[in-house]
Motif scaffolding. Structure first.
Motif, PDB file in Angstrom:
ATOM      1  N   MET A 171       0.835  -1.178   0.000  1.00 11.33           N
ATOM      2  CA  MET A 171       0.000   0.000   0.000  1.00 11.33           C
ATOM      3  C   MET A 171       0.883   1.246   0.000  1.00 11.33           C
ATOM      4  SD  MET A 171      -3.123   0.829   2.494  1.00 11.33           S
ATOM      5  CE  MET A 171      -3.699   2.467   2.751  1.00 11.33           C
ATOM      6  N   ALA A 172       0.510   2.202  -0.799  1.00 12.80           N
ATOM      7  CA  ALA A 172       1.299   3.431  -0.914  1.00 12.80           C
ATOM      8  C   ALA A 172       1.186   4.266   0.362  1.00 12.80           C
ATOM      9  CB  ALA A 172       0.827   4.238  -2.111  1.00 12.80           C
ATOM     10  N   LYS A 173       2.314   4.879   0.717  1.00  9.59           N
ATOM     11  CA  LYS A 173       2.347   5.802   1.851  1.00  9.59           C
ATOM     12  C   LYS A 173       2.909   7.120   1.347  1.00  9.59           C
ATOM     13  CE  LYS A 173       3.053   2.222   5.306  1.00  9.59           C
ATOM     14  NZ  LYS A 173       3.956   1.693   6.342  1.00  9.59           N
ATOM     15  N   GLN A 174       2.397   8.208   1.884  1.00 16.29           N
ATOM     16  CA  GLN A 174       2.816   9.535   1.446  1.00 16.29           C
ATOM     17  C   GLN A 174       3.420  10.313   2.602  1.00 16.29           C
ATOM     18  OE1 GLN A 174      -0.854  10.886  -0.298  1.00 16.29           O
ATOM     19  NE2 GLN A 174      -0.417   9.856  -2.222  1.00 16.29           N
ATOM     20  N   PHE A 175       4.408  11.150   2.249  1.00 20.80           N
ATOM     21  CA  PHE A 175       5.151  11.913   3.235  1.00 20.80           C
ATOM     22  C   PHE A 175       5.391  13.321   2.684  1.00 20.80           C
ATOM     23  CE2 PHE A 175       6.381   7.491   3.129  1.00 20.80           C
ATOM     24  CZ  PHE A 175       6.260   7.077   4.449  1.00 20.80           C
ATOM     25  N   PRO A 176       5.516  14.329   3.551  1.00 18.57           N
ATOM     26  CA  PRO A 176       5.769  15.689   3.082  1.00 18.57           C
ATOM     27  C   PRO A 176       7.228  15.942   2.701  1.00 18.57           C
ATOM     28  CG  PRO A 176       5.576  15.680   5.467  1.00 18.57           C
ATOM     29  CD  PRO A 176       5.270  14.277   4.999  1.00 18.57           C
ATOM     30  N   GLU A 177       8.121  15.041   3.112  1.00 16.64           N
ATOM     31  CA  GLU A 177       9.547  15.213   2.827  1.00 16.64           C
ATOM     32  C   GLU A 177      10.261  13.872   2.951  1.00 16.64           C
ATOM     33  OE1 GLU A 177      11.055  16.534   7.273  1.00 16.64           O
ATOM     34  OE2 GLU A 177      10.536  18.098   5.823  1.00 16.64           O
ATOM     35  N   LEU A 178      11.501  13.842   2.478  1.00 18.79           N
ATOM     36  CA  LEU A 178      12.333  12.642   2.596  1.00 18.79           C
ATOM     37  C   LEU A 178      12.841  12.496   4.020  1.00 18.79           C
ATOM     38  CD1 LEU A 178      14.505  13.141  -0.623  1.00 18.79           C
ATOM     39  CD2 LEU A 178      12.843  11.292  -0.260  1.00 18.79           C
ATOM     40  N   ASP A 179      12.772  11.277   4.539  1.00 16.13           N
ATOM     41  CA  ASP A 179      13.396  11.014   5.829  1.00 16.13           C
ATOM     42  C   ASP A 179      14.775  10.389   5.594  1.00 16.13           C
ATOM     43  OD1 ASP A 179      13.093   8.201   5.430  1.00 16.13           O
ATOM     44  OD2 ASP A 179      11.204   8.169   6.535  1.00 16.13           O
ATOM     45  N   SER A 180      15.511  10.127   6.641  1.00 17.09           N
ATOM     46  CA  SER A 180      16.893   9.645   6.486  1.00 17.09           C
ATOM     47  C   SER A 180      16.945   8.266   5.824  1.00 17.09           C
ATOM     48  CB  SER A 180      17.619   9.629   7.829  1.00 17.09           C
ATOM     49  OG  SER A 180      16.942   8.790   8.747  1.00 17.09           O
ATOM     50  N   ALA A 181      15.996   7.380   6.117  1.00 19.21           N
ATOM     51  CA  ALA A 181      15.988   6.054   5.483  1.00 19.21           C
ATOM     52  C   ALA A 181      15.699   6.166   3.989  1.00 19.21           C
ATOM     53  CB  ALA A 181      14.958   5.151   6.164  1.00 19.21           C
ATOM     54  N   GLN A 182      14.823   7.053   3.620  1.00 19.64           N
ATOM     55  CA  GLN A 182      14.516   7.255   2.197  1.00 19.64           C
ATOM     56  C   GLN A 182      15.709   7.871   1.465  1.00 19.64           C
ATOM     57  OE1 GLN A 182      11.061   9.625   2.911  1.00 19.64           O
ATOM     58  NE2 GLN A 182       9.666   7.863   2.912  1.00 19.64           N
ATOM     59  N   ARG A 183      16.378   8.796   2.101  1.00 16.93           N
ATOM     60  CA  ARG A 183      17.585   9.386   1.504  1.00 16.93           C
ATOM     61  C   ARG A 183      18.645   8.314   1.279  1.00 16.93           C
ATOM     62  NH1 ARG A 183      18.910  15.256   4.086  1.00 16.93           N
ATOM     63  NH2 ARG A 183      20.662  14.983   2.689  1.00 16.93           N
ATOM     64  N   LYS A 184      18.827   7.440   2.260  1.00 18.98           N
ATOM     65  CA  LYS A 184      19.799   6.352   2.126  1.00 18.98           C
ATOM     66  C   LYS A 184      19.400   5.418   0.980  1.00 18.98           C
ATOM     67  CE  LYS A 184      23.017   3.388   3.724  1.00 18.98           C
ATOM     68  NZ  LYS A 184      23.683   2.863   2.554  1.00 18.98           N
ATOM     69  N   PHE A 185      18.109   5.107   0.865  1.00 19.66           N
ATOM     70  CA  PHE A 185      17.625   4.270  -0.227  1.00 19.66           C
ATOM     71  C   PHE A 185      17.983   4.897  -1.579  1.00 19.66           C
ATOM     72  CE2 PHE A 185      14.253   3.324  -3.326  1.00 19.66           C
ATOM     73  CZ  PHE A 185      14.419   1.948  -3.441  1.00 19.66           C
ATOM     74  N   ILE A 186      17.741   6.196  -1.741  1.00 18.70           N
ATOM     75  CA  ILE A 186      18.070   6.893  -2.990  1.00 18.70           C
ATOM     76  C   ILE A 186      19.567   6.800  -3.264  1.00 18.70           C
ATOM     77  CG2 ILE A 186      18.240   9.192  -4.040  1.00 18.70           C
ATOM     78  CD1 ILE A 186      15.514   9.818  -2.682  1.00 18.70           C
ATOM     79  N   GLU A 187      20.379   7.059  -2.268  1.00 19.85           N
ATOM     80  CA  GLU A 187      21.833   7.035  -2.442  1.00 19.85           C
ATOM     81  C   GLU A 187      22.345   5.652  -2.828  1.00 19.85           C
ATOM     82  OE1 GLU A 187      23.170   8.622   1.287  1.00 19.85           O
ATOM     83  OE2 GLU A 187      22.427  10.633   0.795  1.00 19.85           O
ATOM     84  N   ASP A 188      21.636   4.601  -2.434  1.00 24.16           N
ATOM     85  CA  ASP A 188      22.055   3.232  -2.733  1.00 24.16           C
ATOM     86  C   ASP A 188      21.677   2.770  -4.147  1.00 24.16           C
ATOM     87  OD1 ASP A 188      23.152   2.989  -0.218  1.00 24.16           O
ATOM     88  OD2 ASP A 188      21.456   1.855   0.620  1.00 24.16           O
ATOM     89  N   GLN A 189      20.824   3.517  -4.832  1.00 24.79           N
ATOM     90  CA  GLN A 189      20.359   3.086  -6.153  1.00 24.79           C
ATOM     91  C   GLN A 189      21.342   3.534  -7.244  1.00 24.79           C
ATOM     92  OE1 GLN A 189      17.802   0.933  -5.886  1.00 24.79           O
ATOM     93  NE2 GLN A 189      18.130   1.516  -3.741  1.00 24.79           N
ATOM     94  N   HIS A 190      21.484   2.718  -8.263  1.00 24.91           N
ATOM     95  CA  HIS A 190      22.379   3.028  -9.381  1.00 24.91           C
ATOM     96  C   HIS A 190      21.661   3.730 -10.527  1.00 24.91           C
ATOM     97  CE1 HIS A 190      25.607   0.707  -7.613  1.00 24.91           C
ATOM     98  NE2 HIS A 190      24.722  -0.227  -7.333  1.00 24.91           N
ATOM     99  N   MET A 191      20.330   3.766 -10.455  1.00 27.08           N
ATOM    100  CA  MET A 191      19.548   4.328 -11.545  1.00 27.08           C
ATOM    101  C   MET A 191      18.296   4.970 -10.972  1.00 27.08           C
ATOM    102  SD  MET A 191      18.055   2.307 -14.889  1.00 27.08           S
ATOM    103  CE  MET A 191      17.058   1.171 -13.961  1.00 27.08           C
ATOM    104  N   PHE A 192      17.834   6.031 -11.645  1.00 27.29           N
ATOM    105  CA  PHE A 192      16.547   6.618 -11.303  1.00 27.29           C
ATOM    106  C   PHE A 192      15.855   6.993 -12.607  1.00 27.29           C
ATOM    107  CE2 PHE A 192      19.501  10.154 -11.478  1.00 27.29           C
ATOM    108  CZ  PHE A 192      18.792  11.229 -11.991  1.00 27.29           C
ATOM    109  N   PHE A 193      14.587   7.307 -12.498  1.00 31.70           N
ATOM    110  CA  PHE A 193      13.783   7.679 -13.663  1.00 31.70           C
ATOM    111  C   PHE A 193      13.231   9.075 -13.433  1.00 31.70           C
ATOM    112  CE2 PHE A 193      13.767   3.133 -13.297  1.00 31.70           C
ATOM    113  CZ  PHE A 193      13.902   2.675 -14.600  1.00 31.70           C
ATOM    114  N   VAL A 194      13.165   9.868 -14.500  1.00 31.71           N
ATOM    115  CA  VAL A 194      12.572  11.199 -14.436  1.00 31.71           C
ATOM    116  C   VAL A 194      11.350  11.221 -15.345  1.00 31.71           C
ATOM    117  CG1 VAL A 194      14.127  12.118 -16.221  1.00 31.71           C
ATOM    118  CG2 VAL A 194      12.951  13.685 -14.678  1.00 31.71           C
ATOM    119  N   GLY A 195      10.276  11.833 -14.853  1.00 29.79           N
ATOM    120  CA  GLY A 195       9.062  11.988 -15.635  1.00 29.79           C
ATOM    121  C   GLY A 195       8.681  13.457 -15.702  1.00 29.79           C
ATOM    122  N   THR A 196       8.418  13.941 -16.929  1.00 30.93           N
ATOM    123  CA  THR A 196       7.964  15.316 -17.140  1.00 30.93           C
ATOM    124  C   THR A 196       6.979  15.330 -18.298  1.00 30.93           C
ATOM    125  OG1 THR A 196       9.803  15.779 -18.661  1.00 30.93           O
ATOM    126  CG2 THR A 196      10.110  16.432 -16.344  1.00 30.93           C
TER     127      THR A 196
END
Length: 189
Positions: free
Chosen positions: A1-26
């Motif tokens: 189930m999706a969860k929403q947050f107003p900002e990145l927390d430290s665990a989410q920041r670490k998750f982003i830093e650990d990824q080798h790829m991301f996607f951008v949508g515009t």
């Protein structure tokens, strides 16, 4: 189930830093929606509501054109390893082109990339996580050296000519500013 947050927390920041790829949508107000994979050392989380990423030369330049019309942007990361997770950041982005005021300060956050076209500065207004249970397992092997070999085989003038020839408009014919002449010539040297 999706969860929403107003900002990145430290665990989410670490998750982003650990990824080798991301996607951008515009997307512009009309025309095609663009989703593009990005990699290399091109993204920095600067705070709970701010991400910047350096856009390197590619075959298209949709994000730049879309942001000239509307500043909406979504970034997404998927875990392909043990922990199933999809993380998205939604917000509004500003574009900094080579030679714009503030370019050098942002560029200094990244390794030197002669083919950097823009840096996008995303102001996050929503973070969403979801399960990612259907995302397959995949194993990271290494970065591709194709981009660097292409850049190494080009002069600075060749790169700028490529921007004018291949990156000056979106696939819907909208301008991207890629054909603007940089006012900061030392960027490419």
């Amino acid at each position: 189930m999706a969860k929403q947050f107003p900002e990145l927390d430290s665990a989410q920041r670490k998750f982003i830093e650990d990824q080798h790829m991301f996607f951008v949508g515009t997307a512009g107000p009309e025309g095609r929606v663009n989703i593009s994979p990005k990699g290399m050392d091109s993204l920095r989380v600067l705070g709970p509501n701010r991400i910047v990423w350096m856009n390197l030369t590619g075959s298209g330049n949709e994000t730049a054109g879309h942001l000239l019309e509307t500043n909406r942007m979504t970034l997404m990361w998927c875990s392909f390893t043990t922990r199933p997770l999809i993380l998205r950041t939604y917000g509004t982005a500003r574009t900094s082109h080579v030679g714009d005021a503030g370019w050098q300060k942002l560029e200094a956050l990244f390794p030197d990339h002669r083919s950097a076209r823009q840096i996008y500065d995303l102001d996050i207004d929503l973070v969403q996580t979801s399960c990612g249970y259907a995302v397959p397992f995949m194993e990271y092997q290494s970065e591709r050296d194709t981009m660097q070999k292409w850049v190494d085989g080009k002069s600075d003038d060749d790169i700028q000519a490529y921007w004018v020839e291949r990156n000056h408009q979106t696939i819907d014919g909208k301008p991207t500013r890629a054909n603007d002449k940089p006012t900061n010539a030392e960027h490419l040297s």
